[in-house]
Structure formats: structure tokens, C-alpha cells
Enzyme design. Structure first.
Site, PDB file in Angstrom:
ATOM      1  N   GLY A  18       0.831  -1.190   0.000  1.00  0.00           N
ATOM      2  CA  GLY A  18       0.000   0.000   0.000  1.00  0.00           C
ATOM      3  C   GLY A  18       0.866   1.241   0.000  1.00  0.00           C
TER       4      GLY A  18
ATOM      5  CB  CYS B  80       5.337   1.990   7.266  1.00  0.00           C
ATOM      6  SG  CYS B  80       4.881   3.471   6.358  1.00  0.00           S
ATOM      7  CG  LEU B  81       6.746   0.842   1.242  1.00  0.00           C
ATOM      8  CD1 LEU B  81       6.055   1.194  -0.063  1.00  0.00           C
ATOM      9  CD2 LEU B  81       7.881  -0.144   1.000  1.00  0.00           C
TER      10      LEU B  81
ATOM     11  CG  HIS C  39       0.477   6.629   5.572  1.00  0.00           C
ATOM     12  ND1 HIS C  39       1.652   7.087   6.137  1.00  0.00           N
ATOM     13  CD2 HIS C  39       0.675   5.311   5.328  1.00  0.00           C
ATOM     14  CE1 HIS C  39       2.515   6.068   6.221  1.00  0.00           C
ATOM     15  NE2 HIS C  39       1.948   4.979   5.750  1.00  0.00           N
TER      16      HIS C  39
ATOM     17  CD  GLN D 147       3.482   5.690   2.657  1.00  0.00           C
ATOM     18  OE1 GLN D 147       2.513   5.153   2.133  1.00  0.00           O
ATOM     19  NE2 GLN D 147       4.484   4.996   3.164  1.00  0.00           N
TER      20      GLN D 147
ATOM     21  CG  HIS E 257      -0.501   1.101   7.266  1.00  0.00           C
ATOM     22  ND1 HIS E 257       0.467   0.572   8.097  1.00  0.00           N
ATOM     23  CD2 HIS E 257       0.160   1.943   6.423  1.00  0.00           C
ATOM     24  CE1 HIS E 257       1.651   1.091   7.767  1.00  0.00           C
ATOM     25  NE2 HIS E 257       1.498   1.916   6.756  1.00  0.00           N
ATOM     26  CD  GLU E 258      -1.080   2.398   2.822  1.00  0.00           C
ATOM     27  OE1 GLU E 258      -0.598   3.551   2.799  1.00  0.00           O
ATOM     28  OE2 GLU E 258      -0.397   1.388   3.028  1.00  0.00           O
TER      29      GLU E 258
HETATM   30 NI    NI Z   1       2.799   3.100   5.607  1.00  0.00          NI
END
Ligand code: NI
Length: 155
Positions: free
Chosen positions: A46, A88-89, A134, A51, A130-131
Site C-alpha cells: 500500500g 511501512c515503506l 497516513h 508518502q 494503515h493507508e
Molecule cells: Ni505506511
């Protein structure tokens, strides 16, 4: 295909609140495409627009069931609690257990501007929460109840 640079923890844009998309323009369609490319390139499940430094309420997810693109996503209903491991990226190298709603109902717009509702559970429900976090400047590390050893995954 264009790959964006993914912002890392410490960047203030990751903590900002993203703005709703008012109109689906060619720029938004390009953003969706490039976000998906960036997510797949990074082997994530995701990605949220903040991000990559774009403060718009846009997310892409693929938990192995195909690409899901959502504009202005909102959680309408949530049910139960499930603990699962997240990464998380934007926070490379760490993973932790995060309690999330086990099931969610989410509403957003698709790339044509049509209202799309999805009922999700399991990994998809977790990725959606999660997204969407963000988009409000919330990172999974804010919600970790137990840290686990890194398995080098991200979302
Ligand atoms: Ni993330």
C-alpha cells in the site's frame, strides 16, 4: 512509468493532514498510476500520497488481490479488533504489532469519480486502516503495542 521517492520518517510531510481531492483531473490519474508503480517497485502492499510528498487524500493498495485505488477514502464502519504485524515503506527496518479493526467498511471514489464502497477483513482491512491513517499524518509506529524483528516488508 515513474517511480517517486518515498519519504522517510522525520519528514514533516508524513505528519501533515492531506486535503480531499475536489476534482479528478489528469494530474490525479497520473498520480494514481505513478503511486501504483512506486508501490510495486518498492514491493509494498500500500501507499498513500503523503508518502511521496503529495498532501492529497489518495491511496493505492494491493494485498495480492489486484490494485485498489481510492480517492478521499473514509471508514464508515469498523468491527472487532485484530492484532497483526505491520511495517511501512516510510519507516524502513522496523515492524510491530498493531491492533486494528478486524473488519471495515470503506467508502471512496474510484478513478472515474464513482462512489466505491468496500467491505474488507484480514490484510485488506489492515492495509486500508494503515493507508487512511497516513492521510491524517498518523504512522503505524504511533499504534504499535509490541515491536517485532524486521522481516523487511513494507506498506
Ligand atoms: Ni505506511
Amino acid at each position: 512509468m515513474a517511480i517517486y521517492r518515498i519519504l522517510r520518517i522525520g519528514d514533516p510531510l508524513l505528519r501533515a493532514k492531506a486535503e480531499p481531492v475536489k476534482k479528478i483531473t489528469p494530474a490525479i490519474l497520473k498520480l494514481l498510476r505513478n503511486m501504483a508503480d512506486t508501490m510495486y517497485d518498492a514491493s509494498g502492499v500500500g501507499l498513500a500520497a503523503p508518502q511521496i510528498g503529495i498532501l492529497k487524500r489518495v491511496i493505492v493498495i494491493d494485498v495480492g488481490e489486484g490494485l485498489l485505488e481510492l480517492i478521499n477514502p473514509e471508514i464508515l464502519e469498523s468491527e472487532g479488533i485484530e492484532i497483526g504485524v505491520e511495517g511501512c515503506l516510510s519507516v524502513p527496518g522496523v515492524q510491530g504489532e498493531v491492533p486494528r479493526a478486524a473488519k471495515v467498511k470503506v467508502r471512496g471514489l474510484d478513478r472515474e469519480g464513482k462512489v466505491k464502497e468496500c467491505a474488507a477483513e484480514g490484510l485488506l482491512a489492515r492495509a486500508l486502516q494503515h493507508e487512511i491513517d497516513h492521510l491524517d499524518g498518523i504512522l503505524f509506529i504511533d499504534k504499535v503495542t509490541r515491536w517485532v524483528e524486521n522481516k523487511n516488508e513494507g506498506r
